[in-house]
Write an enzyme that holds these catalytic residues in place. Structure first.
Site, mmCIF file in Angstrom:
data_model
loop_
_atom_site.group_PDB
_atom_site.id
_atom_site.type_symbol
_atom_site.label_atom_id
_atom_site.label_comp_id
_atom_site.label_asym_id
_atom_site.label_seq_id
_atom_site.Cartn_x
_atom_site.Cartn_y
_atom_site.Cartn_z
ATOM 1 N N HIS A 66 0.837 -1.220 0.000
ATOM 2 C CA HIS A 66 0.000 0.000 0.000
ATOM 3 C C HIS A 66 0.862 1.257 0.000
ATOM 4 O O HIS A 66 0.402 2.332 0.378
ATOM 5 C CB HIS A 66 -0.946 0.031 1.215
ATOM 6 C CG HIS A 66 -1.623 -1.272 1.473
ATOM 7 N ND1 HIS A 66 -2.777 -1.660 0.832
ATOM 8 C CD2 HIS A 66 -1.282 -2.305 2.302
ATOM 9 C CE1 HIS A 66 -3.134 -2.862 1.257
ATOM 10 N NE2 HIS A 66 -2.239 -3.279 2.136
ATOM 11 N N SER A 82 15.800 19.326 -16.344
ATOM 12 C CA SER A 82 14.751 20.344 -16.390
ATOM 13 C C SER A 82 15.320 21.613 -16.997
ATOM 14 O O SER A 82 16.470 21.975 -16.745
ATOM 15 C CB SER A 82 14.218 20.632 -14.976
ATOM 16 O OG SER A 82 13.414 21.792 -14.951
#
Length: 481
Positions: free
Chosen positions: A155, A285
């Site tokens: 999870h 970036s």
């Protein structure tokens, strides 16, 4: 390359030259010529009298279509509005001795469908070596890190420890199933063969004056000449489009495996535990110079989603084929089948680049383990105390109180997990103070992960890759832009 009209990035930007060439116009029309030649060759061998040696020789000399040949057929198609007949016409111009016998007894699907089946098989033959090498490289990675403990996640919450190598075996196992599925699909592929306009072979029965045995022999000869084991026993005008389902389904499944693998690496990159290769001059970036974006894994995820959808198109197309055929399958198959294989080719090439250069950061992994392990070690602490004569219930309460105090430091104050320090300072746990270090050894929390990894690679992977050993290489996998 033309910069004034749309180019599919699948072929112009990403896919390999071999896969792009397989679905090119040159390969398609040259394969049609190969089919016409082999049909004529088989018909002559079975006694059709008006097929001369000169005709066969001319056809053989012009099996590879030229750009001029494609242009000539394109001009003819503008007149007759039929792609196959325009190429019959062009082939006849280049092979005048054969002009009267090209396509003898055949329907358009003799060349279009049989060619598609050839392309499906050859496309799988391009895909399998790349998948084999992804599995091989990832298996080496698994063995390299089979003993390195890392925090497991369920999870996306901290769970029991695994090892870096054991986690990789989960990726490999799914890829092995993809390899099995592709092998099955390839083995199952047959040819449409020589079946005539609605699959009844009526034209060939007429050609051989009602001799059923000759018609069956013709079908088998063409199959053998083209290197296939069998032809589908019955067809309509086309081969059943369920074959496309069976072929594209393994690619869609591969897309799911690749997406899962790449997503896991993207999440691990965020945790700074593992990264895909990052080239020296690569820019992450345009604005944030420090960024190391997982662009390769993102590409895999992006294209894998597309790969999964092509299967749905094959299912939909197969379901709406009326009776012996309709033509609403043609346009979509020209897009979806090449698109599926080009996409799978790109996904695997990118994956091979990724798994060949994965970077692992053991110290980051260790720090994260240390932040969570004290809570996981509480059961070991309780058991050690019980062995020293303590009451399990009393020990459970003592460790519960200390655990909540440590959790408050982590969650409310943003501090480090100090549970073990609290245990060291608590007199109740004095009997095991000298055992705390061994009780917190991460390697004791991974169960049989190292042994499972070793056996999985040595047995399961080795068996699956054994037939493909000749395909494995250690060449550096360059990545296109």
């Amino acid at each position: 390359m033309s910069y004034s009209s749309y180019q599919t990035p699948l072929s112009s930007r990403y896919a390999s030259k071999e896969m792009s060439h397989l679905f090119s116009a040159e390969m398609r029309y040259s394969t049609w010529r190969k089919l016409w030649y082999n049909l004529a060759l088989a018909e002559k061998e079975l006694g059709i009298p008006n097929i001369s040696d000169e005709a066969l020789q001319q056809m053989k000399e012009h099996l590879t279509i030229t750009p001029e040949g494609i242009d000539g057929a394109t001009k003819q198609e503008a007149i007759v509005r039929h792609d196959v007949m325009s190429h019959v016409h062009q082939f006849g111009i280049e092979c005048p001795a054969a002009a009267g016998i090209i396509h003898l007894g055949a329907t358009s699907c003799f060349v279009t469908d049989n060619a598609d089946l050839i392309f499906l098989r050859e496309a799988i033959d391009i895909i399998i070596p790349k998948l084999v090498n992804v599995i091989d490289r990832l298996s080496k990675f698994a063995l390299q890190y089979k003993d390195l403990p890392t925090l497991g996640w369920t999870h996306f919450q901290p769970a029991q420890l695994v090892t870096v190598g054991k986690r990789a075996t989960l990726w490999i196992q799914e890829l092995l199933w993809d390899l099995r599925n592709l092998e099955r699909a390839r083995k199952d592929l047959g040819l449409r063969g020589v079946k005539g306009t609605t699959g009844t072979q009526a034209s060939f029965l007429a050609l051989f004056n009602g001799d059923h045995d000759k018609v069956e022999e013709l079908d088998q000869k063409v199959v053998e000449l083209l290197g296939f084991e069998y032809a589908y026993p019955v067809t309509g005008q086309t081969y059943s489009r369920k074959i496309d389902i069976d072929t594209l389904a393994p690619l869609a499944s591969l897309g799911a495996s690749a997406h899962k693998l790449a997503t896991d690496i993207r999440l691990l990159a965020n945790l700074k535990e593992m990264e895909e290769p990052f080239e020296k001059s690569q820019i992450g970036s345009s604005a944030m110079a420090y960024k190391r974006n997982p662009m390769r894994c993102e590409r895999v995820c992006s294209l894998s989603r597309h790969l999964q959808t092509t299967f749905q198109e094959a299912v939909a197309t197969a379901s709406v084929q009326w009776f012996e055929r309709t033509l609403d399958d043609s346009a979509i198959r020209r897009v979806s089948i090449p698109g599926a294989f080009l996409t799978a080719d790109i996904v695997l090439s990118t994956l091979l680049n990724i798994v060949s250069g994965l970077v692992v950061y053991p110290q980051v992994i260790k720090r994260r383990i240390n932040s969570e392990l004290p809570f996981m070690a509480t059961e070991n602490i309780i058991m050690a105390m019980v062995k020293k004569g303590a009451s399990r219930q009393e020990c459970h309460e003592e460790i519960r109180v200390l655990s909540h105090q440590a959790a408050a430091v982590v969650k409310e104050q943003g501090g480090d997990n100090d549970l073990i320090e609290r245990v060291r300072k608590t007199a109740y746990f004095a009997p095991i103070h000298d055992e705390l270090e061994s009780l917190l050894d991460p390697s004791t929390f991974v169960g049989r992960a190292p042994e499972q990894t070793q056996k999985f690679v040595d047995v399961t992977v080795a068996k699956a890759l054994a037939p493909h050993k000749h395909l494995i290489n250690d060449e550096e996998q360059k990545l296109s832009v």
